[in-house]
Design a protein around this motif. Structure first.
Motif, PDB file in Angstrom:
ATOM      1  N   ASP A  39       0.808  -1.223   0.000  1.00 17.77           N
ATOM      2  CA  ASP A  39       0.000   0.000   0.000  1.00 17.77           C
ATOM      3  C   ASP A  39       0.840   1.272   0.000  1.00 17.77           C
ATOM      4  N   ARG A  40       2.092   1.153  -0.310  1.00 19.87           N
ATOM      5  CA  ARG A  40       2.973   2.321  -0.328  1.00 19.87           C
ATOM      6  C   ARG A  40       2.526   3.275  -1.447  1.00 19.87           C
ATOM      7  N   GLN A  41       2.461   4.556  -1.132  1.00 21.05           N
ATOM      8  CA  GLN A  41       2.005   5.556  -2.095  1.00 21.05           C
ATOM      9  C   GLN A  41       2.986   5.639  -3.265  1.00 21.05           C
ATOM     10  N   HIS A  42       2.431   5.647  -4.489  1.00 20.88           N
ATOM     11  CA  HIS A  42       3.264   5.665  -5.681  1.00 20.88           C
ATOM     12  C   HIS A  42       2.472   6.192  -6.869  1.00 20.88           C
ATOM     13  N   GLY A  43       3.172   6.447  -7.939  1.00 22.85           N
ATOM     14  CA  GLY A  43       2.547   6.806  -9.205  1.00 22.85           C
ATOM     15  C   GLY A  43       3.097   5.889 -10.281  1.00 22.85           C
ATOM     16  N   ILE A  44       2.263   5.548 -11.235  1.00 20.55           N
ATOM     17  CA  ILE A  44       2.709   4.681 -12.337  1.00 20.55           C
ATOM     18  C   ILE A  44       2.182   5.256 -13.645  1.00 20.55           C
ATOM     19  N   LYS A  45       3.086   5.410 -14.615  1.00 15.92           N
ATOM     20  CA  LYS A  45       2.704   5.941 -15.923  1.00 15.92           C
ATOM     21  C   LYS A  45       3.195   4.986 -17.000  1.00 15.92           C
ATOM     22  N   PRO A  46       2.336   4.686 -17.980  1.00 20.27           N
ATOM     23  CA  PRO A  46       2.808   3.876 -19.103  1.00 20.27           C
ATOM     24  C   PRO A  46       3.841   4.662 -19.901  1.00 20.27           C
ATOM     25  N   SER A  47       4.776   3.947 -20.473  1.00 22.44           N
ATOM     26  CA  SER A  47       5.814   4.589 -21.261  1.00 22.44           C
ATOM     27  C   SER A  47       5.785   4.012 -22.670  1.00 22.44           C
ATOM     28  N   LYS A  48       6.837   3.359 -23.085  1.00 22.77           N
ATOM     29  CA  LYS A  48       6.927   2.866 -24.463  1.00 22.77           C
ATOM     30  C   LYS A  48       6.454   1.421 -24.590  1.00 22.77           C
ATOM     31  N   VAL A  49       6.011   1.084 -25.789  1.00 26.82           N
ATOM     32  CA  VAL A  49       5.646  -0.295 -26.141  1.00 26.82           C
ATOM     33  C   VAL A  49       6.695  -0.775 -27.138  1.00 26.82           C
ATOM     34  N   SER A  50       7.122  -2.027 -26.994  1.00 26.07           N
ATOM     35  CA  SER A  50       8.127  -2.577 -27.900  1.00 26.07           C
ATOM     36  C   SER A  50       7.625  -2.585 -29.338  1.00 26.07           C
ATOM     37  N   SER A  51       8.539  -2.663 -30.272  1.00 25.54           N
ATOM     38  CA  SER A  51       8.194  -2.577 -31.692  1.00 25.54           C
ATOM     39  C   SER A  51       7.227  -3.676 -32.139  1.00 25.54           C
ATOM     40  N   LYS A  52       7.289  -4.847 -31.518  1.00 23.65           N
ATOM     41  CA  LYS A  52       6.380  -5.937 -31.869  1.00 23.65           C
ATOM     42  C   LYS A  52       5.154  -5.996 -30.955  1.00 23.65           C
ATOM     43  N   GLY A  53       5.061  -5.051 -30.008  1.00 17.68           N
ATOM     44  CA  GLY A  53       3.889  -4.967 -29.149  1.00 17.68           C
ATOM     45  C   GLY A  53       3.809  -6.013 -28.052  1.00 17.68           C
ATOM     46  N   LYS A  54       4.916  -6.656 -27.755  1.00 21.78           N
ATOM     47  CA  LYS A  54       4.905  -7.715 -26.745  1.00 21.78           C
ATOM     48  C   LYS A  54       5.179  -7.172 -25.336  1.00 21.78           C
ATOM     49  N   PHE A  55       6.020  -6.145 -25.229  1.00 23.37           N
ATOM     50  CA  PHE A  55       6.416  -5.601 -23.936  1.00 23.37           C
ATOM     51  C   PHE A  55       6.073  -4.122 -23.839  1.00 23.37           C
ATOM     52  N   GLN A  56       5.855  -3.681 -22.587  1.00 23.83           N
ATOM     53  CA  GLN A  56       5.608  -2.266 -22.337  1.00 23.83           C
ATOM     54  C   GLN A  56       6.428  -1.833 -21.140  1.00 23.83           C
ATOM     55  N   SER A  57       6.975  -0.631 -21.229  1.00 23.02           N
ATOM     56  CA  SER A  57       7.686  -0.083 -20.077  1.00 23.02           C
ATOM     57  C   SER A  57       6.765   0.897 -19.354  1.00 23.02           C
ATOM     58  N   HIS A  58       6.995   1.008 -18.050  1.00 23.15           N
ATOM     59  CA  HIS A  58       6.205   1.877 -17.184  1.00 23.15           C
ATOM     60  C   HIS A  58       7.174   2.638 -16.290  1.00 23.15           C
ATOM     61  N   THR A  59       6.801   3.839 -15.916  1.00 21.68           N
ATOM     62  CA  THR A  59       7.595   4.611 -14.968  1.00 21.68           C
ATOM     63  C   THR A  59       6.897   4.543 -13.613  1.00 21.68           C
ATOM     64  N   LEU A  60       7.590   3.969 -12.637  1.00 26.01           N
ATOM     65  CA  LEU A  60       7.094   3.877 -11.264  1.00 26.01           C
ATOM     66  C   LEU A  60       7.814   4.930 -10.443  1.00 26.01           C
ATOM     67  N   GLU A  61       7.057   5.817  -9.808  1.00 25.45           N
ATOM     68  CA  GLU A  61       7.653   6.859  -8.979  1.00 25.45           C
ATOM     69  C   GLU A  61       7.139   6.720  -7.552  1.00 25.45           C
ATOM     70  N   LEU A  62       8.070   6.774  -6.608  1.00 23.65           N
ATOM     71  CA  LEU A  62       7.701   6.755  -5.202  1.00 23.65           C
ATOM     72  C   LEU A  62       8.807   7.377  -4.375  1.00 23.65           C
TER      73      LEU A  62
END
Length: 87
Positions: A39-62
């Protein structure tokens, strides 16, 4: 080239810290992060998706409270079976 492994990161704690977390696109990042940081307070934002659409990066801030806390969160994120990479 500078070898950053020979330099210690100097931060004033507590401070906001961002982790880049890579998961498969179909994985629910919110559930994964909740499993790791509870339950730790945080923010998460989607970032880039891989060229083949299999993976996605996210920015986790806390807020990290000290060096051990920052490294422990990184270790826990890396250990999660649905997280492919943490930067």
């Amino acid at each position: 080239m500078i070898d950053l492994s020979k330099h210690k990161l100097e931060l004033d704690y507590p401070c906001n810290w961002e982790y880049k977390v890579v998961t498969k696109c179909e994985d629910d990042i919110n559930c994964i992060i909740k499993e790791v940081i509870n339950d730790r307070q945080h923010g998460i934002k989607p970032s880039k998706v891989s060229s083949k659409g299999k993976f996605q990066s996210h920015t986790l801030e806390l807020v990290v409270h000290n060096e051990e806390d920052r490294q422990e969160i990184h270790k826990l994120l890396n250990a999660h079976s649905n997280i492919k990479m943490v930067v």
